[in-house]
Design a protein around this motif. Structure first.
Motif, PDB file in Angstrom:
ATOM      1  N   ARG A 176       0.851  -1.197   0.000  1.00  0.00           N
ATOM      2  CA  ARG A 176       0.000   0.000   0.000  1.00  0.00           C
ATOM      3  C   ARG A 176       0.878   1.235   0.000  1.00  0.00           C
ATOM      4  O   ARG A 176       2.101   1.164   0.210  1.00  0.00           O
ATOM      5  CB  ARG A 176      -0.914   0.024   1.229  1.00  0.00           C
ATOM      6  N   LEU A 177       0.244   2.404  -0.222  1.00  0.00           N
ATOM      7  CA  LEU A 177       0.978   3.671  -0.105  1.00  0.00           C
ATOM      8  C   LEU A 177       1.351   3.893   1.350  1.00  0.00           C
ATOM      9  O   LEU A 177       0.591   3.569   2.266  1.00  0.00           O
ATOM     10  CB  LEU A 177       0.126   4.833  -0.606  1.00  0.00           C
ATOM     11  N   TRP A 178       2.538   4.472   1.541  1.00  0.00           N
ATOM     12  CA  TRP A 178       3.058   4.693   2.894  1.00  0.00           C
ATOM     13  C   TRP A 178       3.817   6.012   2.923  1.00  0.00           C
ATOM     14  O   TRP A 178       4.833   6.161   2.257  1.00  0.00           O
ATOM     15  CB  TRP A 178       3.981   3.534   3.291  1.00  0.00           C
ATOM     16  N   THR A 179       3.283   6.973   3.653  1.00  0.00           N
ATOM     17  CA  THR A 179       3.963   8.254   3.811  1.00  0.00           C
ATOM     18  C   THR A 179       4.982   8.131   4.934  1.00  0.00           C
ATOM     19  O   THR A 179       4.625   7.810   6.069  1.00  0.00           O
ATOM     20  CB  THR A 179       2.966   9.383   4.141  1.00  0.00           C
ATOM     21  N   LYS A 180       6.246   8.343   4.617  1.00  0.00           N
ATOM     22  CA  LYS A 180       7.305   8.240   5.622  1.00  0.00           C
ATOM     23  C   LYS A 180       7.005   9.204   6.758  1.00  0.00           C
ATOM     24  O   LYS A 180       6.824  10.394   6.536  1.00  0.00           O
ATOM     25  CB  LYS A 180       8.662   8.584   4.996  1.00  0.00           C
ATOM     26  N   GLY A 181       6.915   8.669   7.975  1.00  0.00           N
ATOM     27  CA  GLY A 181       6.643   9.499   9.142  1.00  0.00           C
ATOM     28  C   GLY A 181       5.194   9.465   9.581  1.00  0.00           C
ATOM     29  O   GLY A 181       4.840  10.108  10.570  1.00  0.00           O
ATOM     30  N   GLU A 182       4.357   8.705   8.887  1.00  0.00           N
ATOM     31  CA  GLU A 182       2.933   8.692   9.235  1.00  0.00           C
ATOM     32  C   GLU A 182       2.701   8.136  10.638  1.00  0.00           C
ATOM     33  O   GLU A 182       1.705   8.478  11.290  1.00  0.00           O
ATOM     34  CB  GLU A 182       2.134   7.898   8.211  1.00  0.00           C
ATOM     35  N   SER A 183       3.599   7.299  11.130  1.00  0.00           N
ATOM     36  CA  SER A 183       3.483   6.767  12.496  1.00  0.00           C
ATOM     37  C   SER A 183       4.403   7.499  13.468  1.00  0.00           C
ATOM     38  O   SER A 183       4.007   7.828  14.585  1.00  0.00           O
ATOM     39  CB  SER A 183       3.816   5.265  12.517  1.00  0.00           C
ATOM     40  N   SER A 184       5.636   7.759  13.040  1.00  0.00           N
ATOM     41  CA  SER A 184       6.645   8.352  13.930  1.00  0.00           C
ATOM     42  C   SER A 184       6.614   9.866  13.966  1.00  0.00           C
ATOM     43  O   SER A 184       7.106  10.487  14.914  1.00  0.00           O
ATOM     44  CB  SER A 184       8.041   7.905  13.486  1.00  0.00           C
ATOM     45  N   GLY A 185       6.071  10.496  12.924  1.00  0.00           N
ATOM     46  CA  GLY A 185       6.134  11.954  12.818  1.00  0.00           C
ATOM     47  C   GLY A 185       7.412  12.433  12.153  1.00  0.00           C
ATOM     48  O   GLY A 185       7.603  13.637  11.956  1.00  0.00           O
ATOM     49  N   ASN A 186       8.296  11.493  11.801  1.00  0.00           N
ATOM     50  CA  ASN A 186       9.565  11.844  11.157  1.00  0.00           C
ATOM     51  C   ASN A 186       9.378  11.936   9.635  1.00  0.00           C
ATOM     52  O   ASN A 186       9.896  11.121   8.879  1.00  0.00           O
ATOM     53  CB  ASN A 186      10.641  10.811  11.496  1.00  0.00           C
ATOM     54  N   PHE A 187       8.643  12.942   9.226  1.00  0.00           N
ATOM     55  CA  PHE A 187       8.335  13.115   7.811  1.00  0.00           C
ATOM     56  C   PHE A 187       9.569  13.536   7.019  1.00  0.00           C
ATOM     57  O   PHE A 187      10.545  14.049   7.569  1.00  0.00           O
ATOM     58  CB  PHE A 187       7.243  14.173   7.628  1.00  0.00           C
ATOM     59  N   LEU A 188       9.503  13.290   5.721  1.00  0.00           N
ATOM     60  CA  LEU A 188      10.506  13.781   4.786  1.00  0.00           C
ATOM     61  C   LEU A 188       9.860  14.882   3.956  1.00  0.00           C
ATOM     62  O   LEU A 188       9.092  14.608   3.037  1.00  0.00           O
ATOM     63  CB  LEU A 188      10.999  12.640   3.881  1.00  0.00           C
ATOM     64  N   GLU A 189      10.146  16.141   4.316  1.00  0.00           N
ATOM     65  CA  GLU A 189       9.554  17.278   3.623  1.00  0.00           C
ATOM     66  C   GLU A 189      10.256  17.462   2.271  1.00  0.00           C
ATOM     67  O   GLU A 189      11.469  17.623   2.203  1.00  0.00           O
ATOM     68  CB  GLU A 189       9.684  18.545   4.469  1.00  0.00           C
ATOM     69  N   LEU A 190       9.478  17.439   1.209  1.00  0.00           N
ATOM     70  CA  LEU A 190      10.048  17.465  -0.136  1.00  0.00           C
ATOM     71  C   LEU A 190      10.532  18.865  -0.527  1.00  0.00           C
ATOM     72  O   LEU A 190       9.813  19.849  -0.390  1.00  0.00           O
ATOM     73  CB  LEU A 190       9.009  16.991  -1.149  1.00  0.00           C
ATOM     74  N   VAL A 191      11.763  18.923  -1.025  1.00  0.00           N
ATOM     75  CA  VAL A 191      12.327  20.150  -1.582  1.00  0.00           C
ATOM     76  C   VAL A 191      12.305  20.074  -3.102  1.00  0.00           C
ATOM     77  O   VAL A 191      11.927  21.019  -3.790  1.00  0.00           O
ATOM     78  CB  VAL A 191      13.773  20.375  -1.081  1.00  0.00           C
ATOM     79  N   ASP A 192      12.691  18.922  -3.637  1.00  0.00           N
ATOM     80  CA  ASP A 192      12.718  18.739  -5.087  1.00  0.00           C
ATOM     81  C   ASP A 192      12.646  17.253  -5.398  1.00  0.00           C
ATOM     82  O   ASP A 192      13.132  16.417  -4.626  1.00  0.00           O
ATOM     83  CB  ASP A 192      14.001  19.333  -5.676  1.00  0.00           C
ATOM     84  N   LEU A 193      12.027  16.936  -6.514  1.00  0.00           N
ATOM     85  CA  LEU A 193      11.967  15.562  -6.997  1.00  0.00           C
ATOM     86  C   LEU A 193      12.499  15.571  -8.418  1.00  0.00           C
ATOM     87  O   LEU A 193      11.968  16.280  -9.276  1.00  0.00           O
ATOM     88  CB  LEU A 193      10.530  15.030  -6.953  1.00  0.00           C
ATOM     89  N   GLN A 194      13.552  14.782  -8.660  1.00  0.00           N
ATOM     90  CA  GLN A 194      14.225  14.809  -9.952  1.00  0.00           C
ATOM     91  C   GLN A 194      14.172  13.437 -10.606  1.00  0.00           C
ATOM     92  O   GLN A 194      14.272  12.409  -9.938  1.00  0.00           O
ATOM     93  CB  GLN A 194      15.680  15.256  -9.776  1.00  0.00           C
ATOM     94  N   LEU A 195      14.042  13.445 -11.932  1.00  0.00           N
ATOM     95  CA  LEU A 195      13.956  12.228 -12.728  1.00  0.00           C
ATOM     96  C   LEU A 195      15.262  12.030 -13.486  1.00  0.00           C
ATOM     97  O   LEU A 195      15.795  12.974 -14.067  1.00  0.00           O
ATOM     98  CB  LEU A 195      12.791  12.353 -13.708  1.00  0.00           C
ATOM     99  N   ASP A 196      15.800  10.796 -13.460  1.00  0.00           N
ATOM    100  CA  ASP A 196      17.086  10.565 -14.108  1.00  0.00           C
ATOM    101  C   ASP A 196      16.953  10.481 -15.629  1.00  0.00           C
ATOM    102  O   ASP A 196      15.849  10.528 -16.178  1.00  0.00           O
ATOM    103  CB  ASP A 196      17.757   9.300 -13.543  1.00  0.00           C
ATOM    104  N   CYS A 197      18.100  10.338 -16.296  1.00  0.00           N
ATOM    105  CA  CYS A 197      18.146  10.402 -17.759  1.00  0.00           C
ATOM    106  C   CYS A 197      17.391   9.261 -18.437  1.00  0.00           C
ATOM    107  O   CYS A 197      16.906   9.412 -19.557  1.00  0.00           O
ATOM    108  CB  CYS A 197      19.597  10.430 -18.246  1.00  0.00           C
ATOM    109  N   ASP A 198      17.297   8.112 -17.763  1.00  0.00           N
ATOM    110  CA  ASP A 198      16.564   6.972 -18.326  1.00  0.00           C
ATOM    111  C   ASP A 198      15.094   6.973 -17.930  1.00  0.00           C
ATOM    112  O   ASP A 198      14.344   6.071 -18.302  1.00  0.00           O
ATOM    113  CB  ASP A 198      17.207   5.656 -17.877  1.00  0.00           C
TER     114      ASP A 198
END
Length: 201
Positions: free
Chosen positions: A59-81
């Motif tokens: 299933r989908l899982w948001t990092k920190g949904e239980s612990s509160g230790n979220f990963l706040e997104l700054v940038d999402l980058q896609l590689d050359c392939d």
């Protein structure tokens, strides 16, 4: 943030999933590796918090949904392939479920200078009356440049003695005021490093 959507990603190679390398945006330390499906990518881009597809929970899982230790997104980058993602994040606590900074057992300690530079730039762009840094910007470029000169002289004086603590503190003062001067001029530490790298060739 780079402009792309989940439709640009090649999910077929990984049978609907792509690996995601997670890196601290400030320290450049790699924190973990996860996987995303198309829904996880969309949710991450919309909510600006990293969501994975958990292969164990299916299933989908948001990092920190239980612990509160979220990963706040700054940038999402896609590689050359177009089959691997790099998520630049600001972690809100330890990344690993075992309580360590990273899932590789390493400490999240990269270069402090990029972080300090961002703090200084924030004080420039969002003045605070209680901030010494903001007060320097308010006094103007001449005062900032003067402080760099004063700190340089103090470092030279301490270099002639053998007091390690005083020498290192003066070196830190000079570095800090130098970063303030760069910010006051509208330049960055990376631009200086680029010149040094070019000279090193």
């Amino acid at each position: 943030m780079r402009e792309f959507s989940s439709s640009d990603i090649d999910f077929q190679k990984g049978e609907g999933l792509v690996p995601v390398i997670v890196q601290d945006a400030n320290t450049q330390v790699v924190l973990m590796l996860g996987y995303m499906d198309e829904a996880a990518v969309d949710k991450t881009l919309i909510e600006k918090r990293v969501t994975f597809f958990s292969r164990s929970k299916n299933r989908l899982w948001t990092k920190g949904e239980s612990s509160g230790n979220f990963l706040e997104l700054v940038d999402l980058q896609l590689d050359c392939d177009q089959d691997t993602l790099l998520a630049l994040v600001v972690p809100k606590g330890p990344t690993c479920h075992k309580g360590t900074d990273t899932c590789f057992g390493t400490e999240n300690k990269g270069s402090f200078i990029p972080y300090l530079e961002k703090v200084i730039q924030n004080r420039r762009d969002n003045p605070n009356d209680e901030s010494y840094t903001s007060s320097l910007f308010k006094k103007g470029i001449n005062k900032v440049a003067q402080k760099v000169g004063e700190e340089a002289v103090e470092l030279v004086i301490e270099a002639k003695d053998d007091d390690k603590n005083l020498f290192l503190n003066e070196a830190a003062d000079l570095m800090y005021h130098y970063l303030v001067l760069l910010a006051a001029k509208g330049y960055t530490w990376e631009e200086v490093m680029a010149i040094l790298r070019e000279r090193h060739k």
